[in-house]
Design an enzyme around this catalytic site. Sequence first.
Site, mmCIF file in Angstrom:
data_model
loop_
_atom_site.group_PDB
_atom_site.id
_atom_site.type_symbol
_atom_site.label_atom_id
_atom_site.label_comp_id
_atom_site.label_asym_id
_atom_site.label_seq_id
_atom_site.Cartn_x
_atom_site.Cartn_y
_atom_site.Cartn_z
ATOM 1 N N ASN A 1 0.853 -1.185 0.000
ATOM 2 C CA ASN A 1 0.000 0.000 0.000
ATOM 3 C C ASN A 1 0.897 1.247 0.000
ATOM 4 O OD1 ASN A 1 -1.412 2.270 1.087
ATOM 5 N ND2 ASN A 1 -3.066 0.913 1.679
ATOM 6 N N ASP B 1 -0.091 4.513 -0.092
ATOM 7 C CA ASP B 1 -0.777 5.764 0.277
ATOM 8 C C ASP B 1 0.120 6.716 1.078
ATOM 9 O OD1 ASP B 1 -2.987 4.622 -0.848
ATOM 10 O OD2 ASP B 1 -3.997 4.187 1.039
ATOM 11 N N HIS B 2 0.932 6.146 1.971
ATOM 12 C CA HIS B 2 1.716 7.024 2.856
ATOM 13 C C HIS B 2 2.794 7.798 2.108
ATOM 14 C CE1 HIS B 2 -0.359 5.821 6.395
ATOM 15 N NE2 HIS B 2 -0.092 4.549 6.184
ATOM 16 N N ARG C 1 3.745 18.589 1.544
ATOM 17 C CA ARG C 1 4.597 19.686 1.100
ATOM 18 C C ARG C 1 4.135 20.304 -0.229
ATOM 19 N NH1 ARG C 1 9.868 21.703 1.952
ATOM 20 N NH2 ARG C 1 9.335 21.200 4.091
ATOM 21 N N HIS D 1 -5.415 3.817 -2.212
ATOM 22 C CA HIS D 1 -6.760 4.193 -1.785
ATOM 23 C C HIS D 1 -7.061 5.594 -2.281
ATOM 24 C CE1 HIS D 1 -9.751 4.536 1.869
ATOM 25 N NE2 HIS D 1 -10.309 4.847 0.712
ATOM 26 N N ARG E 1 -9.237 8.309 -1.938
ATOM 27 C CA ARG E 1 -10.285 8.723 -0.991
ATOM 28 C C ARG E 1 -11.112 9.856 -1.570
ATOM 29 N NH1 ARG E 1 -8.970 6.977 4.639
ATOM 30 N NH2 ARG E 1 -10.868 8.120 5.109
ATOM 31 N N ARG F 1 -7.010 13.042 0.086
ATOM 32 C CA ARG F 1 -6.000 13.543 1.020
ATOM 33 C C ARG F 1 -4.601 13.013 0.716
ATOM 34 N NH1 ARG F 1 -7.641 10.404 6.504
ATOM 35 N NH2 ARG F 1 -9.618 11.388 6.046
ATOM 36 N N HIS F 2 -4.509 11.860 0.042
ATOM 37 C CA HIS F 2 -3.156 11.390 -0.301
ATOM 38 C C HIS F 2 -3.053 11.014 -1.787
ATOM 39 C CE1 HIS F 2 -5.126 7.641 0.815
ATOM 40 N NE2 HIS F 2 -4.938 7.796 2.114
ATOM 41 N N GLU G 1 -8.412 0.702 -3.711
ATOM 42 C CA GLU G 1 -9.312 0.769 -2.554
ATOM 43 C C GLU G 1 -10.205 1.969 -2.724
ATOM 44 O OE1 GLU G 1 -7.773 1.104 1.417
ATOM 45 O OE2 GLU G 1 -6.447 -0.585 1.034
ATOM 46 N N THR H 1 -8.281 3.968 7.386
ATOM 47 C CA THR H 1 -9.512 3.173 7.472
ATOM 48 C C THR H 1 -9.597 2.491 8.834
ATOM 49 O OG1 THR H 1 -9.144 2.733 5.142
ATOM 50 C CG2 THR H 1 -10.900 1.498 6.218
ATOM 51 N N GLU I 1 -11.250 -9.069 2.385
ATOM 52 C CA GLU I 1 -10.016 -8.715 3.079
ATOM 53 C C GLU I 1 -10.369 -8.584 4.556
ATOM 54 O OE1 GLU I 1 -7.455 -5.695 1.447
ATOM 55 O OE2 GLU I 1 -6.666 -5.195 3.425
ATOM 56 N N HIS J 1 -4.149 -4.330 7.586
ATOM 57 C CA HIS J 1 -4.275 -3.198 8.505
ATOM 58 C C HIS J 1 -3.501 -3.476 9.790
ATOM 59 C CE1 HIS J 1 -6.040 0.751 9.216
ATOM 60 N NE2 HIS J 1 -5.786 0.436 10.465
ATOM 61 N N GLY J 2 -2.436 -2.716 9.952
ATOM 62 C CA GLY J 2 -1.652 -2.790 11.183
ATOM 63 C C GLY J 2 -0.681 -3.961 11.248
ATOM 64 N N GLY K 1 1.001 -1.440 4.460
ATOM 65 C CA GLY K 1 1.471 -0.110 4.082
ATOM 66 C C GLY K 1 2.343 0.531 5.130
ATOM 67 N N HIS K 2 1.729 0.910 6.246
ATOM 68 C CA HIS K 2 2.389 1.795 7.190
ATOM 69 C C HIS K 2 3.738 1.259 7.658
ATOM 70 C CE1 HIS K 2 3.218 3.841 11.001
ATOM 71 N NE2 HIS K 2 2.643 4.864 10.403
HETATM 72 N N1 PXP Z 1 -6.013 -2.891 3.847
HETATM 73 C C1 PXP Z 1 -6.908 -1.875 3.839
HETATM 74 C C2 PXP Z 1 -8.292 -2.145 3.350
HETATM 75 C C3 PXP Z 1 -6.528 -0.583 4.258
HETATM 76 O O1 PXP Z 1 -7.423 0.421 4.226
HETATM 77 C C4 PXP Z 1 -5.191 -0.374 4.664
HETATM 78 C C5 PXP Z 1 -4.723 1.005 5.043
HETATM 79 O O2 PXP Z 1 -5.476 1.566 5.988
HETATM 80 C C6 PXP Z 1 -4.314 -1.458 4.676
HETATM 81 C C7 PXP Z 1 -4.739 -2.700 4.262
HETATM 82 C C8 PXP Z 1 -2.884 -1.295 5.115
HETATM 83 O O3 PXP Z 1 -2.833 -1.000 6.456
HETATM 84 P P1 PXP Z 1 -1.447 -0.548 7.104
HETATM 85 O O4 PXP Z 1 -1.090 0.747 6.466
HETATM 86 O O5 PXP Z 1 -1.757 -0.438 8.552
HETATM 87 O O6 PXP Z 1 -0.451 -1.627 6.797
#
Ligand code: PXP
Length: 254
Positions: free
Chosen positions: A7, A9-10, A18, A51, A53, A57-58, A78, A109, A159, A199-200, A221-222
């Site tokens: 992912n 997005d970040h 910026r 994603h 949105r 925002r990103h 997404e 999310t 998912e 997620h996480g 992602g994160h």
């Molecule tokens: N899957 C979904 C549906 C998400 O919305 C996200 C990001 O929020 C992720 C996976 C990845 O999550 P993370 O950035 O915590 O790894």
Amino acid sequence: MLKLGVNIDHIATLRQARYRELGPDHPLSEPCPVQAAHQAVAAGAHSITAHLREDRRHIQDHDVLRLKRELQVPLNLEMALTPEMLHFALKLEPAEVCLVPENRLEVSTEGGLNLPPLIEAIRQANLDLSKNGTRVSLFIDPVEEQIHAAHACGVPCIELHTGCFANALDTKTQEEELERLRKSASLAFQLGLQVNAGHGLHYRNLRLFLQTPHLDTLNIGHSLIAHACEVGLREAVGEMLSLMRDGHHGKSEE
Ligand code: PXP
């Protein structure tokens, strides 16, 4: 083989912090999420998730269009199930669409979709998207009712939201959350659904999480982007210092 969806997005969040006002064509606009996607693929990522949105925002529309044009691996878009996004996805024809809930105030999310009231709308969206070859996935909490509802939507994939597992601080809660994920994955698999999760998930909780059966793809992602900042910073600072030394040296010789 268990697959990794990265992912990005970040990366876009950092760029927007910026360069939001200057726009994508500004020569200084960095970092580029599409370049990051290429690097992830070069390192072995099996798919890329972005994603788009409602509040942009990103990730921006132009990022997604470029990803679709340039990627050699599946693009997992997404999105929220809104008429605007459905129209966008039908035109884009990504390999996968993951439907997620969207809440303007959330940082990222926060929970899965509550499917029962959405079954008819999702059935129709899935019919339309699948005509274009797009596989639809539903981001849901590991709850039996949601898995049956996902099956009733006719989609090929879910998912599982791993946030509660990832946020659990003590072993007992972690085990309970893992058990919910295990049961949900087994049920989904029995119903013929592909099981993705995300997620996480991070470097420390992954081994335990992998006790979940029937996993196809993990979307992360994160923690990947955070780790890239940590391990990449040394090289980045080194390069800057080297440029400073060269420039300064040159100056003193003038
Ligand atoms: N899957 C979904 C549906 C998400 O919305 C996200 C990001 O929020 C992720 C996976 C990845 O999550 P993370 O950035 O915590 O790894």
